[in-house]
Design an enzyme around this catalytic site. Sequence first.
Site, PDB file in Angstrom:
ATOM      1  N   ASP A 301       0.817  -1.223   0.000  1.00 21.26           N
ATOM      2  CA  ASP A 301       0.000   0.000   0.000  1.00 21.26           C
ATOM      3  C   ASP A 301       0.849   1.271   0.000  1.00 21.26           C
ATOM      4  OD1 ASP A 301      -2.391  -1.329  -0.088  1.00 21.26           O
ATOM      5  OD2 ASP A 301      -2.664  -1.387   2.062  1.00 21.26           O
ATOM      6  N   ARG A 393     -11.929   7.082   0.355  1.00 17.20           N
ATOM      7  CA  ARG A 393     -12.124   5.730   0.890  1.00 17.20           C
ATOM      8  C   ARG A 393     -11.080   5.405   1.955  1.00 17.20           C
ATOM      9  NH1 ARG A 393     -12.532   1.042  -3.317  1.00 17.20           N
ATOM     10  NH2 ARG A 393     -12.266   0.027  -1.297  1.00 17.20           N
TER      11      ARG A 393
HETATM   12  C1  UD1 Z   1      -5.391  -6.418   2.407  1.00 16.64           C
HETATM   13  C2  UD1 Z   1      -5.518  -4.937   2.561  1.00 16.64           C
HETATM   14  C3  UD1 Z   1      -4.803  -4.207   1.441  1.00 16.64           C
HETATM   15  C4  UD1 Z   1      -3.370  -4.673   1.372  1.00 16.64           C
HETATM   16  C5  UD1 Z   1      -3.272  -6.192   1.307  1.00 16.64           C
HETATM   17  C6  UD1 Z   1      -1.858  -6.710   1.394  1.00 16.64           C
HETATM   18  C7  UD1 Z   1      -7.627  -4.659   3.687  1.00 16.64           C
HETATM   19  C8  UD1 Z   1      -9.006  -4.120   3.628  1.00 16.64           C
HETATM   20  N1  UD1 Z   1      -6.917  -4.580   2.559  1.00 16.64           N
HETATM   21  O1  UD1 Z   1      -6.016  -6.780   1.178  1.00 16.64           O
HETATM   22  O2  UD1 Z   1      -4.851  -2.810   1.718  1.00 16.64           O
HETATM   23  O3  UD1 Z   1      -2.765  -4.110   0.226  1.00 16.64           O
HETATM   24  O4  UD1 Z   1      -4.011  -6.775   2.395  1.00 16.64           O
HETATM   25  O5  UD1 Z   1      -1.243  -6.248   2.543  1.00 16.64           O
HETATM   26  O6  UD1 Z   1      -7.167  -5.087   4.719  1.00 16.64           O
HETATM   27  N2  UD1 Z   1      -5.060 -14.002  -2.786  1.00 16.64           N
HETATM   28  C9  UD1 Z   1      -5.313 -15.212  -3.396  1.00 16.64           C
HETATM   29  N3  UD1 Z   1      -6.243 -16.030  -2.818  1.00 16.64           N
HETATM   30  C10 UD1 Z   1      -6.923 -15.708  -1.681  1.00 16.64           C
HETATM   31  C11 UD1 Z   1      -6.651 -14.479  -1.069  1.00 16.64           C
HETATM   32  C12 UD1 Z   1      -5.701 -13.643  -1.643  1.00 16.64           C
HETATM   33  O7  UD1 Z   1      -4.722 -15.532  -4.414  1.00 16.64           O
HETATM   34  O8  UD1 Z   1      -7.753 -16.490  -1.225  1.00 16.64           O
HETATM   35  C13 UD1 Z   1      -4.081 -13.078  -3.416  1.00 16.64           C
HETATM   36  C14 UD1 Z   1      -4.739 -11.744  -3.799  1.00 16.64           C
HETATM   37  O9  UD1 Z   1      -5.350 -11.819  -5.077  1.00 16.64           O
HETATM   38  C15 UD1 Z   1      -3.578 -10.799  -3.764  1.00 16.64           C
HETATM   39  C16 UD1 Z   1      -2.689 -11.362  -2.646  1.00 16.64           C
HETATM   40  O10 UD1 Z   1      -3.092 -12.703  -2.453  1.00 16.64           O
HETATM   41  O11 UD1 Z   1      -2.872 -10.817  -4.965  1.00 16.64           O
HETATM   42  C17 UD1 Z   1      -2.776 -10.623  -1.352  1.00 16.64           C
HETATM   43  O12 UD1 Z   1      -4.095 -10.649  -0.883  1.00 16.64           O
HETATM   44  P1  UD1 Z   1      -4.459 -10.413   0.635  1.00 16.64           P
HETATM   45  O13 UD1 Z   1      -3.231 -10.469   1.490  1.00 16.64           O
HETATM   46  O14 UD1 Z   1      -5.581 -11.308   1.003  1.00 16.64           O
HETATM   47  O15 UD1 Z   1      -4.934  -8.901   0.621  1.00 16.64           O
HETATM   48  P2  UD1 Z   1      -6.372  -8.310   0.908  1.00 16.64           P
HETATM   49  O16 UD1 Z   1      -6.932  -8.879   2.168  1.00 16.64           O
HETATM   50  O17 UD1 Z   1      -7.178  -8.375  -0.323  1.00 16.64           O
END
Ligand code: UD1
Length: 442
Positions: A301, A393
């Site tokens: 971020d 946001r």
């Molecule tokens: C959260 C944060 C976001 C931050 C990110 C990484 C919130 C609201 N948002 O996003 O600001 O940039 O963490 O620190 O807290 N992925 C998969 N499968 C899954 C889940 C995730 O492939 O089941 C992938 C996603 O597509 C992405 C990566 O893993 O490319 C990271 O995702 P994740 O750590 O889950 O981030 P968010 O929770 O979406």
Amino acid sequence: MIEGGRRLEGVVAPPGAKNAALPIMAACLLCESEVILHRVPRITDVDVMAAILESLGARVREQPGGTLIIDASSVNSHTAPYALVSKLNASFDVTGALLGRFGLAEVPRPGGCILGPRAVDMHLHGFESLGARVDLEHGSVIVSAPALRGARIALAKPSVGATKNVLLASVRARGTTTIENAAREPEVTDLGDFLNALGARVSGHGGPTITVEGVAKLHACEYTIIPDRLVAGTYLLAGAITSGDVTVTGVDPVMAASLCEHLTATGCEVSAQGVSIRARGARKWKPVNVRTAPYPGFPTDLQPPFVAYLALASGSSTVEETIFDARFVYVGELLRMGADITVTGRTARVTGVAKLKDAVVVAPDIRAGGSLVLAALAAEGTTEIGGLEYIDRGYEFLEERLAALGARVVRASGVTPIMTQPDIGSTMKLPRVVAPFRSQSP
Ligand code: UD1
């Protein structure tokens, strides 16, 4: 509209962390008693999450100064409405909470966003491991379980979203759950602390293995959300990029360690005292290579804001994005301001230029908005930034806080093109057209 070239100086206290507030609000669904949350950021994502909770039957009341009182005792629906859920990916957090409370949840599946597709496979696998059945019907994920039972869940990667959702679903499950390869982000830790304040038995959060001993019921609590390290980082960078002197207060320096190390490597003077971090920007700064990584690595971020800073370094930096597929979309806007950046796949080569110049630019996502604001603060002339709905946001009262640090910034709408508005001072009196979260002062 930001008139650049002014040195920012002063002290700023960041609001509560968005990425902690949203899952904590969702977690309130697990509890039949009233919860009082303090330091909730006044941003539109919080408005949307509040509306989702209300749509499910919860009562959400706001008190001045960032306090929300959430009573989910009256929740009578397990179906989250698409119109609201589609506005933010984090709303998928309600799935784990509804499943944990009612054994049933129907939530539209996140599609994607400018950062790329937002997969939820690990969330769903976690729910299944806890004994839930997962179906996809008409674009919504339906998870159901007559009774959830604790399980060992090893995440393929430390996903923040999957860790939060599985944690939420497991708090009231029977028996013990372990989440291995869990995300260690401070916002996940805050969620665990909040759940414990509700009477849950969560341990190990903040580390790679989280253990949850299921409890039958949760109770009322009053809780203060951690300050936003990502917003804090943006203000520190505002100090650095304007060769200024900015101190952020209330933030544990450990949470911002990676940013501080990278800033220091460029020649910015960073010091920490207690829960204050001070960044004194250099007149000229050096390039540094950056690779985003899960916490405690460099936060994805802060990648866009940091790229704006590197765009003015004396030399070339390489910035590698390892978390999201498409997190360089905003770079085109920086190019319009005179930056020299080449993106190949997930890597950007940022060659510092002597100056950035004003332009009309549009923020494509929240942190890209932060990046463009920083670039505008340092640029020659007056930059007009669109896409404020994204900035709102994630950044509470951004222009007020920047103005307090000495920036010349005004929120305007429908103004004539920038070229005919050379004196931003005259536009400072424009009415605020897009209101922030509710109508309170910072
Ligand atoms: C959260 C944060 C976001 C931050 C990110 C990484 C919130 C609201 N948002 O996003 O600001 O940039 O963490 O620190 O807290 N992925 C998969 N499968 C899954 C889940 C995730 O492939 O089941 C992938 C996603 O597509 C992405 C990566 O893993 O490319 C990271 O995702 P994740 O750590 O889950 O981030 P968010 O929770 O979406």
